[in-house]
Design a protein around this motif. Structure first.
Motif, short mmCIF file in Angstrom:
data_model
loop_
_atom_site.label_atom_id
_atom_site.label_comp_id
_atom_site.label_asym_id
_atom_site.label_seq_id
_atom_site.Cartn_x
_atom_site.Cartn_y
_atom_site.Cartn_z
N ARG A 144 -30.94 8.29 105.17
CA ARG A 144 -31.95 6.97 105.14
C ARG A 144 -33.40 7.37 104.61
NH1 ARG A 144 -31.01 7.97 110.20
NH2 ARG A 144 -32.76 7.79 111.72
N ASN A 145 -33.77 8.41 105.14
CA ASN A 145 -35.39 8.89 105.14
C ASN A 145 -35.56 9.96 103.67
OD1 ASN A 145 -36.31 7.50 107.23
ND2 ASN A 145 -35.64 9.09 108.57
N ASP A 146 -34.41 10.36 103.23
CA ASP A 146 -34.58 11.20 101.99
C ASP A 146 -34.78 10.38 100.68
OD1 ASP A 146 -33.32 14.21 102.53
OD2 ASP A 146 -32.53 12.77 104.00
N ILE A 172 -18.26 10.81 105.67
CA ILE A 172 -17.25 9.96 106.53
C ILE A 172 -17.72 8.71 106.68
CG2 ILE A 172 -16.45 12.20 107.35
CD1 ILE A 172 -18.21 11.78 110.01
N GLU A 173 -18.94 8.27 106.69
CA GLU A 173 -19.39 6.80 107.06
C GLU A 173 -20.14 6.38 106.10
OE1 GLU A 173 -21.08 4.69 110.84
OE2 GLU A 173 -19.67 5.73 111.45
N PRO A 174 -20.17 5.53 105.22
CA PRO A 174 -18.74 4.99 105.04
C PRO A 174 -18.09 5.73 104.22
CG PRO A 174 -20.17 3.89 103.37
CD PRO A 174 -21.38 4.78 104.36
N GLY A 229 -27.01 -0.23 105.96
CA GLY A 229 -28.08 -0.79 106.52
C GLY A 229 -29.35 -0.13 105.86
N PHE A 230 -29.45 0.45 104.77
CA PHE A 230 -30.89 0.95 104.10
C PHE A 230 -30.83 1.06 102.54
CE2 PHE A 230 -28.74 4.78 104.03
CZ PHE A 230 -28.96 5.73 103.09
N LYS A 279 -24.79 2.11 91.13
CA LYS A 279 -24.24 0.83 91.87
C LYS A 279 -23.34 1.50 93.20
CE LYS A 279 -22.60 -3.78 91.41
NZ LYS A 279 -21.56 -3.83 92.69
N ILE A 280 -22.57 2.30 92.92
CA ILE A 280 -21.51 2.90 94.00
C ILE A 280 -22.46 3.27 95.19
CG2 ILE A 280 -19.91 4.57 94.52
CD1 ILE A 280 -18.51 4.32 91.77
N VAL A 281 -23.57 4.14 94.64
CA VAL A 281 -24.06 4.75 95.78
C VAL A 281 -25.13 3.60 96.51
CG1 VAL A 281 -26.03 6.29 96.47
CG2 VAL A 281 -24.21 6.93 94.60
N THR A 282 -25.81 2.97 95.78
CA THR A 282 -26.69 1.90 96.40
C THR A 282 -26.09 0.83 97.36
OG1 THR A 282 -26.56 0.49 94.46
CG2 THR A 282 -28.56 1.95 94.54
N ASP A 283 -24.68 0.41 96.77
CA ASP A 283 -24.00 -0.36 97.63
C ASP A 283 -23.39 0.22 98.95
OD1 ASP A 283 -24.04 -2.22 95.44
OD2 ASP A 283 -21.92 -2.04 94.96
N ALA A 284 -23.23 1.76 98.76
CA ALA A 284 -22.85 2.52 100.19
C ALA A 284 -23.85 2.30 101.02
CB ALA A 284 -22.23 3.69 99.76
#
Length: 301
Positions: free
Chosen positions: A188-190, A260-262, A213-214, A203-208
């Protein structure tokens, strides 16, 4: 109105020069000029404005060109289909693909197909999912490899061949580089290196990311897979890519790590038009693809 006249007209319109068009057509300039005059007389309109040795289309000439080019494409397609009905194993297939499938999936299946049908030719065209969809609908290409595969589209029919993982690609000096697997929230901080807005992989990445939560901080964008890999290798960010893009080409100064998550995945397959039937050579390739991936999936289980 003769087919020869229309071919001459298109060539002159394209080159805006009668002499150059005549050379390209391997006919006398006088023959081209005469056929253009005959066409204008038959239509009752002026198609070109003469400017010394050059010509340019009139407004009505531009309208006529647009329709004639469409008509010529249909004539060429009709001839191709007749040739393929006579011998489906000697046709030409126009295939679209995204950059993420260019290095491994596409060459693998075409090589396997050509080993059985060596006389079938291919015309390949690369583009984004939206471009490929529109090209299939317009008949500019016959089918397209895509990922993910649309399943509720009225104008194209999708065939899923497999589901692949989306994995993280990190610089080798990243604090998480030694992990066997990571949770997406740990990034999340990268800074992220992603495709531009409008590309489905972005879109796949941003949706994930939003799912956990970020909102990813995107520091660099690129339309080319290798460029994105290079930016990550230079330590300028992290990214998520389809695993198939890293099979044979993972930069030395990066590491590939499962998420592994998500669980981030995409479907991969082809789309074909809903508004027309595939020509014989195209059907041959389409049926081959279904059999090829069915066998591959069974072998992989």
């Amino acid at each position: 109105m003769e087919l020869r006249q229309l071919k001459y007209f298109i060539e002159v319109a394209k080159r805006e020069h009668v002499t150059e068009a005549a050379h390209a057509l391997h006919v006398a300039q006088s023959a081209v000029s005469r056929q253009i005059v005959n066409l204008e007389e038959e239509l009752g309109v002026q198609l070109f404005i003469r400017e010394g040795r050059n010509v340019r289309l009139t407004p009505v000439g531009k309208i006529f060109l647009e329709h004639i080019e469409m008509a010529m494409k249909e004539i060429d397609k009709a001839k191709q289909e007749i040739d393929e009905f006579l011998d489906p194993e000697r046709g030409t297939i126009r295939v679209g693909f995204p950059s993420s499938l260019a290095a491994h999936t596409l060459p693998t299946v075409i090589s396997a197909f050509r080993s059985q049908y060596p006389d079938v030719g291919f015309e390949l065209r690369q583009g984004s999912l939206s471009y490929l969809r529109d090209a299939v609908i317009r008949g500019e290409i016959d089918l397209a490899f895509v990922g993910p595969v649309p399943t509720n589209d009225r104008e194209v029919r999708g065939q899923i061949f497999f589901v692949e993982q989306i994995v993280a690609l990190l610089p080798s000096h990243h604090p998480l580089a030694e992990q066997s697997a990571i949770r997406l929230y740990q990034l999340r901080n990268d800074s992220f290196v992603l495709f531009p807005t409008g590309f489905v992989l972005r879109k796949i990445v941003t949706d994930a990311c939003q799912q956990v939560g970020f909102q990813p901080n995107v520091s660099f964008e690129g339309e080319d897979i290798d460029a994105i890999k290079g930016l990550v290798a230079a330590g300028l960010g992290v990214t998520l890519l389809p695993e198939v893009t890293l099979i044979d080409n993972t930069p030395r100064t990066t590491v590939k790590i499962p998420v592994i998550e998500p669980n981030v995945t995409r479907t991969v397959g082809v789309i074909i038009p809903n508004n027309r039937e595939l020509a014989p050579s195209e059907k041959l390739f389409y049926e081959f693809l279904k059999e090829f991936f069915t066998a591959l999936n069974k072998f992989s289980q």
